[in-house]
Design a protein around this motif. Structure first.
Motif, PDB file in Angstrom:
ATOM      1  N   SER A  13       0.876  -1.178   0.000  1.00 57.04           N
ATOM      2  CA  SER A  13       0.000   0.000   0.000  1.00 57.04           C
ATOM      3  C   SER A  13       0.908   1.221   0.000  1.00 57.04           C
ATOM      4  O   SER A  13       1.870   1.283   0.770  1.00 57.04           O
ATOM      5  CB  SER A  13      -0.881  -0.019   1.253  1.00 57.04           C
ATOM      6  N   THR A  14       0.609   2.183  -0.849  1.00 57.15           N
ATOM      7  CA  THR A  14       1.462   3.380  -0.891  1.00 57.15           C
ATOM      8  C   THR A  14       1.388   4.132   0.445  1.00 57.15           C
ATOM      9  O   THR A  14       2.351   4.751   0.872  1.00 57.15           O
ATOM     10  CB  THR A  14       1.077   4.311  -2.060  1.00 57.15           C
ATOM     11  N   ASN A  15       0.235   4.067   1.125  1.00 57.38           N
ATOM     12  CA  ASN A  15       0.132   4.716   2.440  1.00 57.38           C
ATOM     13  C   ASN A  15       1.083   4.058   3.436  1.00 57.38           C
ATOM     14  O   ASN A  15       1.763   4.730   4.210  1.00 57.38           O
ATOM     15  CB  ASN A  15      -1.302   4.601   2.989  1.00 57.38           C
ATOM     16  N   GLN A  37      -1.115  -2.127  -6.196  1.00 50.45           N
ATOM     17  CA  GLN A  37      -0.964  -2.349  -4.759  1.00 50.45           C
ATOM     18  C   GLN A  37      -1.518  -3.739  -4.449  1.00 50.45           C
ATOM     19  O   GLN A  37      -2.596  -4.091  -4.909  1.00 50.45           O
ATOM     20  CB  GLN A  37      -1.757  -1.328  -3.956  1.00 50.45           C
ATOM     21  N   GLY A  40      -4.032  -2.615  -1.093  1.00 51.49           N
ATOM     22  CA  GLY A  40      -4.542  -1.235  -1.085  1.00 51.49           C
ATOM     23  C   GLY A  40      -5.648  -1.115  -0.042  1.00 51.49           C
ATOM     24  O   GLY A  40      -6.488  -2.007   0.083  1.00 51.49           O
ATOM     25  N   ARG A  41      -5.617  -0.020   0.699  1.00 52.00           N
ATOM     26  CA  ARG A  41      -6.583   0.144   1.799  1.00 52.00           C
ATOM     27  C   ARG A  41      -7.520   1.315   1.552  1.00 52.00           C
ATOM     28  O   ARG A  41      -7.118   2.344   1.013  1.00 52.00           O
ATOM     29  CB  ARG A  41      -5.831   0.349   3.115  1.00 52.00           C
ATOM     30  N   GLY A  42      -8.768   1.128   1.981  1.00 52.62           N
ATOM     31  CA  GLY A  42      -9.752   2.200   1.930  1.00 52.62           C
ATOM     32  C   GLY A  42     -10.100   2.625   3.337  1.00 52.62           C
ATOM     33  O   GLY A  42      -9.505   2.145   4.298  1.00 52.62           O
ATOM     34  N   ARG A  43     -11.067   3.505   3.451  1.00 50.90           N
ATOM     35  CA  ARG A  43     -11.483   3.952   4.776  1.00 50.90           C
ATOM     36  C   ARG A  43     -12.237   2.851   5.500  1.00 50.90           C
ATOM     37  O   ARG A  43     -12.781   1.953   4.866  1.00 50.90           O
ATOM     38  CB  ARG A  43     -12.418   5.160   4.643  1.00 50.90           C
ATOM     39  N   TRP A  48      -9.002  -1.463  -1.050  1.00 47.60           N
ATOM     40  CA  TRP A  48      -9.132  -0.638  -2.257  1.00 47.60           C
ATOM     41  C   TRP A  48      -8.576  -1.461  -3.404  1.00 47.60           C
ATOM     42  O   TRP A  48      -7.384  -1.755  -3.440  1.00 47.60           O
ATOM     43  CB  TRP A  48      -8.360   0.668  -2.088  1.00 47.60           C
ATOM     44  N   LYS A 106     -18.339   6.666  -8.092  1.00 38.05           N
ATOM     45  CA  LYS A 106     -17.072   7.048  -7.466  1.00 38.05           C
ATOM     46  C   LYS A 106     -15.919   6.952  -8.463  1.00 38.05           C
ATOM     47  O   LYS A 106     -15.742   5.953  -9.140  1.00 38.05           O
ATOM     48  CB  LYS A 106     -16.821   6.115  -6.287  1.00 38.05           C
ATOM     49  N   GLY A 109     -10.951   7.998  -4.326  1.00 38.79           N
ATOM     50  CA  GLY A 109     -11.099   7.876  -2.875  1.00 38.79           C
ATOM     51  C   GLY A 109      -9.826   8.373  -2.208  1.00 38.79           C
ATOM     52  O   GLY A 109      -8.729   8.252  -2.772  1.00 38.79           O
ATOM     53  N   ILE A 110      -9.981   8.947  -1.021  1.00 40.39           N
ATOM     54  CA  ILE A 110      -8.822   9.487  -0.304  1.00 40.39           C
ATOM     55  C   ILE A 110      -8.783   8.876   1.097  1.00 40.39           C
ATOM     56  O   ILE A 110      -9.807   8.832   1.787  1.00 40.39           O
ATOM     57  CB  ILE A 110      -8.904  11.032  -0.208  1.00 40.39           C
ATOM     58  N   VAL A 128      -4.226   8.761  -2.212  1.00 40.93           N
ATOM     59  CA  VAL A 128      -5.246   9.054  -3.226  1.00 40.93           C
ATOM     60  C   VAL A 128      -5.284   7.934  -4.261  1.00 40.93           C
ATOM     61  O   VAL A 128      -4.244   7.532  -4.799  1.00 40.93           O
ATOM     62  CB  VAL A 128      -4.918  10.394  -3.946  1.00 40.93           C
TER      63      VAL A 128
HETATM   64  C1  BTN Z   1     -11.659   5.176   0.311  1.00 43.04           C
HETATM   65  O1  BTN Z   1     -12.414   5.604  -0.565  1.00 43.04           O
HETATM   66  O2  BTN Z   1     -12.073   4.400   1.191  1.00 43.04           O
HETATM   67  C2  BTN Z   1     -10.226   5.621   0.316  1.00 43.04           C
HETATM   68  C3  BTN Z   1      -9.427   4.892  -0.725  1.00 43.04           C
HETATM   69  C4  BTN Z   1      -7.967   5.333  -0.774  1.00 43.04           C
HETATM   70  C5  BTN Z   1      -7.160   4.527  -1.763  1.00 43.04           C
HETATM   71  C6  BTN Z   1      -5.754   5.047  -1.924  1.00 43.04           C
HETATM   72  S1  BTN Z   1      -4.886   4.258  -3.247  1.00 43.04           S
HETATM   73  C7  BTN Z   1      -3.383   4.982  -2.726  1.00 43.04           C
HETATM   74  C8  BTN Z   1      -3.386   4.933  -1.202  1.00 43.04           C
HETATM   75  N1  BTN Z   1      -2.856   3.678  -0.716  1.00 43.04           N
HETATM   76  C9  BTN Z   1      -3.783   2.946  -0.081  1.00 43.04           C
HETATM   77  O3  BTN Z   1      -3.600   1.807   0.412  1.00 43.04           O
HETATM   78  N2  BTN Z   1      -4.951   3.610  -0.073  1.00 43.04           N
HETATM   79  C10 BTN Z   1      -4.850   4.905  -0.716  1.00 43.04           C
END
Ligand code: BTN
Length: 248
Positions: A13-15, A37, A40-43, A48, A106, A109-110, A128
């Protein structure tokens, strides 16, 4: 701000990577970009989907000297910056606090994550994800997700898009750090707010209610007029705001 962009072919995940580098003293302005990713993670603990190399996934490392309560406003600053870039090409709007929508679906997502050092901010990672050139979506999100390509019929250059977004964010971030609130942005933000004047359902950990979304105040809270006419300011923390008649 001096941006320092690091490209990855694939990362969990970039975060997460931006935070790992933060722990190794990376400076504000570090940008982690990945083509894919694997986690990848969302809220709110969601994943993600990030297997499509045609999309843009990036995270920006910030070290603002503000109090932690003000950090959620950075999500709105980023949403506004991305919206302004996408609005050069499309009619994208903001779905408070952390989504961008286009044609009722959508497109971005951030995920903003803050880490503290005692009671002070150690870093804020703003991640993002933008659906850029993706055309096929999984069954789970097919009815609620869209992409720039799907909406405009043209392919976009992810690197160019990223630079445009970083340039737009830099300007907004400077103003935000001076004001430490969103007074300078409130009016312009509310003009491109998809939720404005719509019926929403606010889901908070301890309560849920319905009302009409009015717009943000200078703290970035969403003002909602409840059925009894009282106005509630919803803080962009652990909250989810749903449209009553669809995704927005
Ligand atoms: C959401 O809508 O729940 C937020 C989604 C955020 C996705 C981005 S992709 C780049 C960064 N790395 C992650 O793991 N998540 C965010």
């Amino acid at each position: 701000m001096d941006y320092n962009i690091r490209h990855y072919v694939e990362i969990d995940s970039t975060n997460t990577e931006a935070h790992r580098l933060s722990l190794q003293d990376a400076e504000e302005g570090l940008v982690v970009v990945a083509k894919k990713q694997s986690a990848g993670r969302g809220r709110q603990g969601r994943t993600w989907e990030s297997t499509d190399a045609d999309n843009l996934y990036f995270s920006l490392l910030l070290r603002p000297t503000i109090t932690p309560q003000k950090a959620p406003m950075l999500t709105l600053v980023m949403a506004y910056s991305v919206a302004n870039v996408l609005r050069k090409y499309t009619a994208a709007e903001i779905k408070w606090p952390n989504d961008l929508v286009l044609a009722g679906k959508k497109i971005c997502g951030i995920l903003t994550e803050m880490h503290l050092d005692g009671t002070a901010i150690a870093d804020v990672v703003v991640g993002v994800g933008i659906n850029v050139n993706q055309t096929l979506f999984s069954e789970e999100i097919a009815s609620t997700a869209t992409s720039l390509l799907a909406q405009t019929g043209r392919r976009f250059d992810n690197d160019k898009l990223l630079l445009e977004i970083l340039r737009a964010f830099e300007q907004q971030y400077e103003k935000f750090l001076q004001a430490e609130n969103l007074s300078y942005l409130q009016e312009a933000y509310n003009q491109i707010l998809a939720n404005a004047n719509r019926e929403v359902r606010v889901l908070q950990p301890n309560q849920a209610y319905q009302g009409t979304a009015l717009g943000i105040n200078e703290r970035g809270e969403l003002m909602v007029r409840k059925e009894d006419e009282s106005i509630e300011a919803v803080y962009a923390g652990e909250v989810s705001v749903r449209g009553i008649y669809g995704y927005v």
